[in-house]
Design a protein around this motif. Structure first.
Motif, short mmCIF file in Angstrom:
data_model
loop_
_atom_site.label_atom_id
_atom_site.label_comp_id
_atom_site.label_asym_id
_atom_site.label_seq_id
_atom_site.Cartn_x
_atom_site.Cartn_y
_atom_site.Cartn_z
N MET A 1 15.96 75.64 95.19
CA MET A 1 15.68 75.02 93.94
C MET A 1 15.70 75.82 92.72
N LEU A 2 16.21 75.68 91.63
CA LEU A 2 16.09 76.08 90.38
C LEU A 2 14.65 75.92 89.86
N GLY A 3 14.20 77.09 89.38
CA GLY A 3 12.79 76.89 88.24
C GLY A 3 13.19 76.06 87.31
N ARG A 4 12.06 75.51 86.49
CA ARG A 4 12.47 74.69 85.31
C ARG A 4 12.76 75.81 84.34
N MET A 5 13.97 75.52 83.64
CA MET A 5 14.34 76.42 82.63
C MET A 5 13.57 76.18 81.21
N THR A 6 13.36 77.38 80.70
CA THR A 6 12.74 77.25 79.36
C THR A 6 13.82 76.55 78.26
N LEU A 7 13.08 75.78 77.49
CA LEU A 7 13.97 75.22 76.50
C LEU A 7 14.65 76.16 75.42
N THR A 8 15.74 75.95 75.25
CA THR A 8 16.48 76.92 74.13
C THR A 8 16.35 76.04 72.92
N ILE A 9 15.74 76.73 71.76
CA ILE A 9 15.54 75.68 70.27
C ILE A 9 16.80 76.39 69.89
N PRO A 10 17.82 75.32 69.15
CA PRO A 10 19.00 75.56 68.69
C PRO A 10 18.72 76.56 67.31
N ALA A 11 19.74 77.52 67.15
CA ALA A 11 19.38 78.86 66.39
C ALA A 11 19.26 78.29 64.69
N ASP A 12 19.94 76.98 64.49
CA ASP A 12 19.95 76.73 63.21
C ASP A 12 18.50 75.97 62.68
N LEU A 13 17.72 75.80 63.96
CA LEU A 13 16.41 75.32 63.76
C LEU A 13 15.31 76.25 63.58
N LEU A 14 15.60 77.58 64.14
CA LEU A 14 14.70 78.73 64.10
C LEU A 14 14.47 79.30 62.89
N PRO A 15 13.04 79.63 62.60
CA PRO A 15 12.74 80.43 61.31
C PRO A 15 13.41 81.99 61.17
N ALA A 16 13.61 82.50 60.36
CA ALA A 16 14.38 83.89 60.19
C ALA A 16 13.48 84.85 60.75
N ASP A 17 12.15 84.53 60.53
CA ASP A 17 11.14 85.70 61.27
C ASP A 17 10.00 84.78 61.95
N GLY A 18 9.83 85.19 63.19
CA GLY A 18 9.07 84.28 64.03
C GLY A 18 7.58 84.62 63.95
N ARG A 19 7.14 85.36 63.21
CA ARG A 19 5.55 85.83 63.35
C ARG A 19 4.80 84.83 62.55
N PHE A 20 4.02 84.15 63.36
CA PHE A 20 3.05 83.15 62.59
C PHE A 20 1.44 83.53 63.18
N GLY A 21 1.22 84.67 63.73
CA GLY A 21 -0.01 85.00 63.99
C GLY A 21 -1.16 85.31 62.94
N CYS A 22 -2.37 85.09 63.09
CA CYS A 22 -3.46 85.08 62.34
C CYS A 22 -3.99 86.50 62.14
N GLY A 23 -3.48 87.55 62.77
CA GLY A 23 -3.73 88.90 62.58
C GLY A 23 -3.93 89.67 63.98
N PRO A 24 -3.23 90.90 63.97
CA PRO A 24 -2.16 91.25 63.05
C PRO A 24 -1.21 90.34 62.69
N SER A 25 -0.63 90.31 61.23
CA SER A 25 0.02 89.27 61.06
C SER A 25 1.27 89.99 60.46
N LYS A 26 2.46 89.07 60.43
CA LYS A 26 3.76 89.48 59.96
C LYS A 26 3.80 90.63 58.80
N VAL A 27 4.28 91.74 58.85
CA VAL A 27 4.69 92.83 58.28
C VAL A 27 5.82 92.65 57.64
N ARG A 28 6.14 92.76 56.38
CA ARG A 28 7.49 92.60 55.93
C ARG A 28 8.56 93.98 56.27
N ALA A 29 9.74 93.40 56.47
CA ALA A 29 10.83 94.54 56.66
C ALA A 29 10.84 95.74 55.74
#
Ligand SMILES: *Cc1c(COP(=O)(O)O)cnc(C)c1O
Length: 373
Positions: A1-29
């Motif tokens: 049996m196959l394991g449950r697949m992880t849902l793939t979120i369509p690329a056009d719904l994704l943020p450009a940068d996926g870091r939303f943590g409260c620290g350490p937090s996003k460091v800009r490129a």
């Protein structure tokens, strides 16, 4: 049996940068590029020589500009992050007794540090997580302390001086607020923080904007016969900071990332601009949760809701941990709630580095996960 697949979120719904943590937090490129560009002229060089001393001077000047410091206030820095500052304050800032507002993990940690044997038992005013309480002038209290933003719950509290005994100090933990919430620095004697949150840097250092009254207090306690370990000595930190130095070796990368973040915020219009941007991002999340059938803002009173850390509760038909896990598998990281809060919740940093458009994409991604799992 196959394991449950992880849902793939369509690329056009994704943020450009996926870091939303409260620290350490996003460091800009751009910060990382600036660090790479300065490279060997800074990294790996002595902190007692001009390149690093000039960098410390620049950080102190930029922080002064950001907070619109009045004459006599100084930017002081030292090693060890905000947690070290709590112990330093117990040794060198609280004269006899402090009052602490605790409405989450971080406010409570300072209250705990103030239970030092050389001090009177602190006056601790506790409020349930998700709400807050106000300071009250009490005779004999010489430090009033609370967080500007309680990162563990997403509650913010105003910076407003307590008019207690003459000389009593108002001491604000601004670790997750500094650079993302506007305020009047003359309402505080000490506004301290570490730079790995809104200020988009790395951990390891603490900074404090100190009023003349706070510096006078530090000098007076240092001159008394109280034992103070050198590493935690605020008077050492004041003296070293005036020389653009720290007692021992600071993290140069942290200083550099901080300085470029400060230039970016100041170049865009300073705290007013930063506060409008974080309010736009957090506002989008709160509005979405208010309208949602399954989500609600954890913080009931809109006036208490943090503009920089949005905590969103889900009803019991939804497993928030599973949402966070699916988001993580799709590159959207650190939306889990504060570990000790133990709620069915997502916690999202809306710090100034985080693009409001990315927050709107995050909402679309969450909606996709809700609709497809
Ligand atoms: C993260 C945080 C701290 C702890 O900072 P460290 O630099 O890890 O010691 C303290 N207070 C608040 C409000 C925080 O958000």
């Amino acid at each position: 049996m196959l394991g449950r697949m992880t849902l793939t979120i369509p690329a056009d719904l994704l943020p450009a940068d996926g870091r939303f943590g409260c620290g350490p937090s996003k460091v800009r490129a751009e910060q990382i590029e600036a660090l790479a560009a300065v490279g060997s002229s800074l990294l790996g060089t002595s902190h007692r020589q001009a390149p690093v001393k000039n960098l410390v001077a620049s950080v102190r000047e930029h922080l002064g500009d950001l907070f619109r410091l009045p004459d006599g206030y100084e930017i002081v820095l030292g090693n060890g992050g905000s947690t070290a500052f709590w112990d330093a304050a117990a040794f060198g800032l609280i004269e006899r007794r402090s009052q602490h507002l605790t409405f989450g993990e971080f406010g409570s940690k300072f209250a705990k540090a103030a239970k030092a044997p050389w001090l009177e038992a602190p006056d601790v005013r506790e409020a349930a997580a998700g709400s807050r309480t106000a300071a009250e002038a009490v005779e004999g209290v010489d430090v009033y302390a609370w967080p500007h933003n309680e990162t563990s719950t997403g509650v913010s509290a105003p910076v407003a001086r307590v008019n207690g005994d003459e000389g009593a100090l108002t001491v604000i933990d601004a670790t997750s607020a500094a650079g993302g919430i506007d305020f009047d620095v003359t309402e505080a004697d000490v506004y301290y923080f570490a730079p790995q949150k809104n200020l988009g840097s790395d951990g390891g250092l603490w900074f404090a904007a100190m009023s003349p009254a706070a510096i006078e207090r530090v000098e007076r306690i240092a001159a008394s016969d109280r034992y103070i370990p050198e590493f935690l000595s605020l008077s050492q930190a004041v003296a070293n900071s005036r020389l653009q130095q720290t007692l021992n070796t600071p993290a140069l990368t942290t200083l550099h990332l901080l300085d470029s973040q400060l230039s970016w915020i100041l170049g865009n219009g300073g705290l007013e601009w930063a506060a409008a941007r974080t309010a736009e991002s957090s506002g989008a999340l709160y509005e979405w949760a208010e309208a949602s059938e399954v989500a609600t803002p954890f913080v009931a009173d809109p006036a208490h809701r943090s503009p920089v850390v949005a905590t969103i509760d889900f009803d019991e038909s939804i497993d928030a941990a599973a949402i966070a896990k699916t988001l993580r598998a799709n590159g959207i990281v650190d939306t889990e709630p504060y570990r000790k809060l133990g709620r069915n919740q997502l916690r999202v940093a809306t710090f100034v580095s985080i693009d409001p458009d990315d927050v709107r994409q995050l909402i679309r991604s969450i909606e996709y996960v809700l609709a497809n799992s």
